[in-house]
Design a protein around this motif. Sequence first.
Motif, PDB file in Angstrom:
ATOM      1  N   ILE A  54       0.867  -1.182   0.000  1.00  0.00           N
ATOM      2  CA  ILE A  54       0.000   0.000   0.000  1.00  0.00           C
ATOM      3  C   ILE A  54       0.896   1.223   0.000  1.00  0.00           C
ATOM      4  CG2 ILE A  54      -1.688   1.345   1.303  1.00  0.00           C
ATOM      5  CD1 ILE A  54      -2.678  -1.323   2.510  1.00  0.00           C
ATOM      6  N   SER A  56       0.316   5.060   0.708  1.00  0.00           N
ATOM      7  CA  SER A  56      -0.756   5.874   1.274  1.00  0.00           C
ATOM      8  C   SER A  56      -0.276   7.230   1.752  1.00  0.00           C
ATOM      9  CB  SER A  56      -1.405   5.144   2.459  1.00  0.00           C
ATOM     10  OG  SER A  56      -2.426   5.932   3.037  1.00  0.00           O
ATOM     11  N   GLY A  65      -3.875   7.964   6.909  1.00  0.00           N
ATOM     12  CA  GLY A  65      -3.167   6.760   6.498  1.00  0.00           C
ATOM     13  C   GLY A  65      -2.668   5.953   7.687  1.00  0.00           C
ATOM     14  N   LYS A  69      -3.576   2.060   8.708  1.00  0.00           N
ATOM     15  CA  LYS A  69      -2.573   1.028   8.993  1.00  0.00           C
ATOM     16  C   LYS A  69      -2.829   0.412  10.359  1.00  0.00           C
ATOM     17  CE  LYS A  69       1.385  -1.275   8.751  1.00  0.00           C
ATOM     18  NZ  LYS A  69       1.206  -2.716   8.725  1.00  0.00           N
ATOM     19  N   VAL A  81       3.341  -0.944   4.082  1.00  0.00           N
ATOM     20  CA  VAL A  81       2.769   0.360   3.765  1.00  0.00           C
ATOM     21  C   VAL A  81       3.895   1.374   3.611  1.00  0.00           C
ATOM     22  CG1 VAL A  81       1.224   2.219   4.485  1.00  0.00           C
ATOM     23  CG2 VAL A  81       0.615  -0.159   4.979  1.00  0.00           C
ATOM     24  N   PHE A  83       4.345   5.173   3.286  1.00  0.00           N
ATOM     25  CA  PHE A  83       3.604   6.409   3.507  1.00  0.00           C
ATOM     26  C   PHE A  83       4.239   7.552   2.727  1.00  0.00           C
ATOM     27  CE2 PHE A  83       2.397   4.116   7.420  1.00  0.00           C
ATOM     28  CZ  PHE A  83       1.017   4.272   7.347  1.00  0.00           C
ATOM     29  N   GLY A 101       4.848   1.128   9.617  1.00  0.00           N
ATOM     30  CA  GLY A 101       5.051   1.596   8.249  1.00  0.00           C
ATOM     31  C   GLY A 101       6.452   1.263   7.770  1.00  0.00           C
TER      32      GLY A 101
END
Length: 128
Positions: A54, A56, A65, A69, A81, A83, A101
């Motif tokens: 992802i 985000s 975001g 998560k 993820v 970010f 993250g």
Amino acid sequence: MPASRNVHIAVIDDDDSFRLAAEWLIKSLGYEVAGYESAEAFLGVPPPRAADVIISDIQMPGMTGIEMKQRLNEEGHEVAVIFVSAQADPALLRRVSECGGLALLQKPFHGQILIDAIHHAIGDPSPD
């Protein structure tokens, strides 16, 4: 060069221009990609947990975001993820790290930075 395996990447950002540019870049690498304008839109599409990676934004209307998560974590969905944010201060970097993250990229950034982060997330080495 096309991706060696099917990898599905979700791009979540309320900024249409960023989201579309990221989708185009990811498609050019041979990965499957879907874009969402909010965390809620991503979470509302069954099954949202099909994404391998992802990307985000952090600050979006509604759910952030990081909150997304955290929800995925609570539901037991482990997904990498990456970010992105217009701001990247030490406190934000700490929050990204605390929620699990993978990276925090500060907008604007060069496309290669995102490509390298995606390769890291899926365990593929970056091409030389």
